[in-house]
Design a protein around this motif. Structure first.
Motif, short mmCIF file in Angstrom:
data_model
loop_
_atom_site.label_atom_id
_atom_site.label_comp_id
_atom_site.label_asym_id
_atom_site.label_seq_id
_atom_site.Cartn_x
_atom_site.Cartn_y
_atom_site.Cartn_z
N TYR A 198 0.85 -1.20 0.00
CA TYR A 198 0.00 0.00 0.00
C TYR A 198 0.88 1.24 0.00
O TYR A 198 1.71 1.42 0.89
N GLU A 199 0.70 2.10 -1.00
CA GLU A 199 1.49 3.33 -1.11
C GLU A 199 0.85 4.43 -0.28
O GLU A 199 0.12 5.29 -0.78
N ASP A 200 1.15 4.44 1.02
CA ASP A 200 0.55 5.40 1.93
C ASP A 200 1.32 6.72 1.92
O ASP A 200 2.47 6.79 1.47
N ASP A 201 0.67 7.78 2.43
CA ASP A 201 1.35 9.05 2.64
C ASP A 201 2.44 8.87 3.69
O ASP A 201 2.31 8.04 4.60
N LYS A 202 3.48 9.69 3.58
CA LYS A 202 4.65 9.51 4.45
C LYS A 202 5.02 10.83 5.11
O LYS A 202 5.30 11.81 4.42
N THR A 203 5.04 10.83 6.44
CA THR A 203 5.27 12.06 7.18
C THR A 203 6.22 11.82 8.34
O THR A 203 6.06 10.85 9.08
N VAL A 204 7.19 12.72 8.50
CA VAL A 204 8.16 12.63 9.59
C VAL A 204 8.47 14.02 10.13
O VAL A 204 8.64 14.96 9.36
N ILE A 205 8.55 14.13 11.45
CA ILE A 205 9.10 15.31 12.11
C ILE A 205 10.26 14.84 12.99
O ILE A 205 10.09 13.86 13.74
N VAL A 206 11.41 15.50 12.90
CA VAL A 206 12.55 15.18 13.76
C VAL A 206 12.91 16.42 14.56
O VAL A 206 13.06 17.52 14.00
N ILE A 207 13.08 16.24 15.86
CA ILE A 207 13.42 17.32 16.78
C ILE A 207 14.70 16.92 17.52
O ILE A 207 14.78 15.82 18.07
N CYS A 208 15.67 17.80 17.53
CA CYS A 208 16.95 17.55 18.22
C CYS A 208 17.13 18.54 19.35
O CYS A 208 16.95 19.75 19.17
N MET A 209 17.49 18.02 20.53
CA MET A 209 17.80 18.87 21.67
C MET A 209 19.30 19.17 21.66
O MET A 209 20.13 18.27 21.74
N SER A 210 19.64 20.45 21.56
CA SER A 210 21.04 20.83 21.51
C SER A 210 21.33 21.91 22.55
O SER A 210 20.48 22.21 23.38
N ASP A 211 22.52 22.49 22.49
CA ASP A 211 22.90 23.52 23.46
C ASP A 211 22.00 24.74 23.35
O ASP A 211 21.58 25.12 22.27
#
Length: 211
Positions: A198-211
């Motif tokens: 199944y060709e589904d929609d693709k969604t990603v959020i990436v959050i990085c904790m830095s200085d």
């Protein structure tokens, strides 16, 4: 700690439109993915309304926020009907991660060189059928809190990503690429390339904790 984030959504080949919606707000540290349900129609509209109401009703804490957004959508059903959507939300408050979830999108936390899935899925065991979605009268939100430290990563992803990429693959991408935008682009590219039914929609959020 400051944060660096990036989010992206691409449509799958089996929908007329991309039914995933993202919310990325670094200022208030509020992030969300909503995956509109294709059948019956109106899932995209539900996802758009759900994320809009998250931002409208947000008051420094996730507790009760998803329920409030759901209540507002239900109140408007006669005048402005919508379909169903999942809703997965993350908020960073005083270096603590709060998550709230309805549906089958995921939040992963990478901390101290380990990856953990910190959301529960509302899928019926062994199927893709959802037992909870936004626009139901009664919902039980999965809520969690986790401490963050420097170098922690938070990944929100819809099932168009997690159904084809493993937790270990996500972890490897984060460790090797480091930068949120590069991680997001890589994960979406790999999910697009991976053979699937199944060709589904693709969604990603990436959050990085830095200085």
């Amino acid at each position: 700690m400051r944060i660096v984030s990036f989010g992206k959504s691409v449509g799958g080949g089996m929908h007329e439109e991309n039914e995933d919606v993202i919310l990325v707000d670094d200022k208030v540290r509020l992030f969300a993915v909503a995956d509109g349900v294709t059948t019956p129609s109106g899932g995209k509209k539900a996802a758009e309304k759900a994320t809009r109401y998250l931002k409208l009703f947000f008051k420094k804490d996730l507790k009760g926020l998803v329920e409030k957004a759901n209540e507002k959508i239900l109140e408007e059903m006669n005048e402005d009907p919508v379909g169903y959507t999942t809703l997965t939300v993350a908020h960073i408050k005083n270096n603590v991660l709060q998550t709230a979830n309805i549906g089958d999108s995921s939040v992963f936390l990478i901390r101290d060189d380990k990856i953990s899935l910190i959301t529960a899925s509302d899928r019926l065991a062994g199927t893709h059928a959802l037992v909870q979605v936004i626009e139901q009268k009664y919902i039980k939100v999965d809520f969690h809190e986790e401490k963050l430290n420097k170098g922690s990563y938070i990944i929100l992803a819809t099932d168009g990503i997690t159904d084809v990429l493993s937790k270990e693959e996500i972890f490897s991408a984060v460790k090797s690429l480091k930068e949120p935008e590069k991680i997001v682009d890589f994960l979406i590219e790999k999910a697009v390339e991976r053979p699937k039914v199944y060709e589904d929609d693709k969604t990603v959020i990436v959050i990085c904790m830095s200085d």
